[in-house]
Design an enzyme around this catalytic site. Structure first.
Site, mmCIF file in Angstrom:
data_model
loop_
_atom_site.group_PDB
_atom_site.id
_atom_site.type_symbol
_atom_site.label_atom_id
_atom_site.label_comp_id
_atom_site.label_asym_id
_atom_site.label_seq_id
_atom_site.Cartn_x
_atom_site.Cartn_y
_atom_site.Cartn_z
ATOM 1 C CB CYS A 88 26.651 53.733 -57.601
ATOM 2 S SG CYS A 88 24.950 53.188 -57.428
ATOM 3 C CD GLU A 103 18.485 51.455 -48.167
ATOM 4 O OE1 GLU A 103 17.648 52.068 -48.842
ATOM 5 O OE2 GLU A 103 19.298 52.033 -47.425
HETATM 6 O O1 6OD Z 1 17.639 51.796 -58.499
HETATM 7 C C1 6OD Z 1 17.848 51.832 -57.294
HETATM 8 O O2 6OD Z 1 17.029 51.428 -56.470
HETATM 9 C C2 6OD Z 1 19.119 52.364 -56.779
HETATM 10 N N1 6OD Z 1 19.275 52.283 -55.441
HETATM 11 C C3 6OD Z 1 20.048 52.903 -57.600
HETATM 12 C C4 6OD Z 1 21.271 53.443 -57.162
HETATM 13 C C5 6OD Z 1 22.100 54.078 -57.990
HETATM 14 C C6 6OD Z 1 23.303 54.707 -57.533
HETATM 15 O O3 6OD Z 1 23.893 55.571 -58.167
#
Ligand code: 6OD
Length: 469
Positions: free
Chosen positions: A276, A445
């Site tokens: 994302c 988060e």
């Molecule tokens: O690296 C992370 O904590 C995270 N939530 C990555 C999200 C990536 C989405 O595709």
């Protein structure tokens, strides 16, 4: 057939569906689809375990997180193999990012929770303080792009905050979750604290709608996030959503060009663009535009293609390649599908692709594609660059490439995104807030923000009697 994990036990149930190897299209496993009975059984198991788990001191729950991290280390190679089988990720990336982040997620949230102070407020004879309590049963809906990384990113804080969970991995990528179920069982985690069920979106819907599910955490598409919101609206359940992005990178003429090109190659093509946070819109200052495009296009042709997760997703990405052409784009690299002359020709590959020449208002430049592709455009001034980057309904991540310290701060603070990287991309500190604006999500988060989402404060106020004067 892969079995659900409910109340600490394997449960074989549901109509079988196939999981395909994206590298070749071959069927690699059969999985049982969670039906209403399976979902109900999982939620009940979570609810039964909730009271005792919540009553444990946080230090003990943190201890469980550390034991699960050790379990992941012990089964490291099995997790790597399962993740690669389902996703077609490169070995190196899986060994250095996806599975190690699972370990880091458990260790980080064990520390953060164990050292978190409570709040207290004192005001002329009145003392108020807060105690935080878990939400109860949390539904954890995990996407297919970073299956283990994102499952553990949500599980670890949910558990340490005192919740029990029902996890539903994507129908495309159940493998690493199944190994994790074995890790929980081998560690002796109390039955029902972690439950894992498999299935498609319909199983996810049954789960989030279940009356005993108290909250939902989800990373994935904006469309699914919106469907979950509607499904839980009647019961006003809390949701934490990290959704889509149409992320911009700004490349200023004062940047280190080698570093910027390599950084953009990483931010556009990592994981086949299926993150994302990947860059899909690149804006380059005019004096270096031609050289940047030439170098990026050359590097794109050297990138080893990674398969899309499914035949359907491959068709979606290819439809955007066709759309770019029909909208009048100039294709600088790729634009089609690779040919290997072996069984990968039946896999879900697309070319790493770079295009230019489209309007900011073209569908290609406005919609999330989620593939190894970007559009490159030029700008003249800093404020024009900021306006271009902010011209999106999404607001997840952005990257700035510049040698100017003042400019880095100035521009970063004006970008409408939850995450801004300067002269780097996807560099993570797990204590920081993580999430997006607008169509990119709800809530944050990471660090104490995760603990805040997975618990609710009760404020206790005591009036102290004043002694007689
Ligand atoms: O690296 C992370 O904590 C995270 N939530 C990555 C999200 C990536 C989405 O595709």
């Amino acid at each position: 057939m892969l079995t659900h994990f409910i109340g600490g036990e394997p449960v074989a149930a549901g109509t079988a569906f196939p999981v395909h190897d994206p590298m070749t299209g071959a069927v690699i496993r059969q999985v049982g689809e969670a039906d209403p009975e399976v979902v109900d059984r999982a939620v009940r198991a979570a609810r039964e375990a909730a009271r005792d788990w919540a009553a444990l001191p946080v230090a003990e729950r943190a201890g469980w997180l550390r034991r699960l991290a050790e379990g992941i280390e012990e089964r490291f190679d099995d997790l790597v193999a399962a993740e690669i089988a389902d996703t077609g990720k490169p070995l190196d990336q899986t060994r250095t990012i996806d599975i190690p982040r699972g370990i880091a997620n458990f260790r980080a949230f064990a520390e953060i929770a164990a050292h978190r102070p409570d709040e207290a407020f004192h005001l002329s004879g009145v003392l108020s303080y807060t105690v935080r309590r878990p939400l109860g049963v949390v539904a954890v809906i995990v996407p297919w792009n970073l299956p283990f990384l994102l499952m553990t990113w949500k599980l670890a804080p949910a558990l340490v905050a005192g919740n029990t969970v029902v996890v539903k991995p994507s129908e495309h990528t159940p493998g690493s979750a199944a190994v994790f179920a074995e890790i929980c069982a081998a560690a002796g985690l109390p039955p029902g604290v972690v439950n894992i069920i498999y299935g498609h979106g319909s199983a996810g819907q049954l789960l989030v709608e279940h009356p005993w599910v108290d909250a939902v955490t989800f990373t994935g598409s904006t469309r699914t996030g919106s469907a979950i919101m509607k499904a839980v609206a009647d019961r006003v359940k809390p949701v934490s959503f990290e959704l889509g992005g149409k992320n911009a990178a700004l490349v200023f003429e004062d940047c280190d060009l080698d570093r910027a090109v390599e950084g953009c190659v990483r931010s556009v093509f990592t994981n086949g663009g299926q993150v994302c946070l990947c860059t899909e819109r690149l804006y380059v200052q005019r004096p270096i535009f031609e050289e940047f495009c030439t170098r990026l296009a050359a590097r794109a042709q050297e990138v080893v293609p990674q398969p899309m997760i499914s035949a359907e997703h491959r068709e979606k990405v290819l439809s955007y390649y066709a759309l770019a052409r029909s909208e009048g784009a100039k294709v600088l690299a790729g634009g089609g599908t690779p040919s290997f002359g072996d069984k990968r020709d039946a896999g879900y590959f697309v070319d790493p692709t770079v295009v230019t020449g489209l309007s900011e208002w073209s569908r290609f430049n406005r919609e999330e594609i989620f593939g190894p592709v970007c559009h490159v455009a030029h700008f003249d001034t800093e404020s024009e660059a900021i306006d271009l980057a902010n011209n999106s309904e999404y607001g997840l991540a952005a990257a700035i490439w510049t040698g100017g310290l003042d400019r880095a701060h100035r521009v970063a603070q004006r970008l409408e995104a939850g995450l801004v990287w300067v002269n780097t991309w996807y560099l993570r500190d797990l204590r920081t807030p993580f999430g997006g604006l607008r169509l990119s999500g709800i809530g944050r988060e990471g660090g104490t923000q995760s603990l805040d989402f997975y618990s609710e404060p009760t404020t206790i106020t005591i009036k102290m009697e004043q002694p007689d004067a």
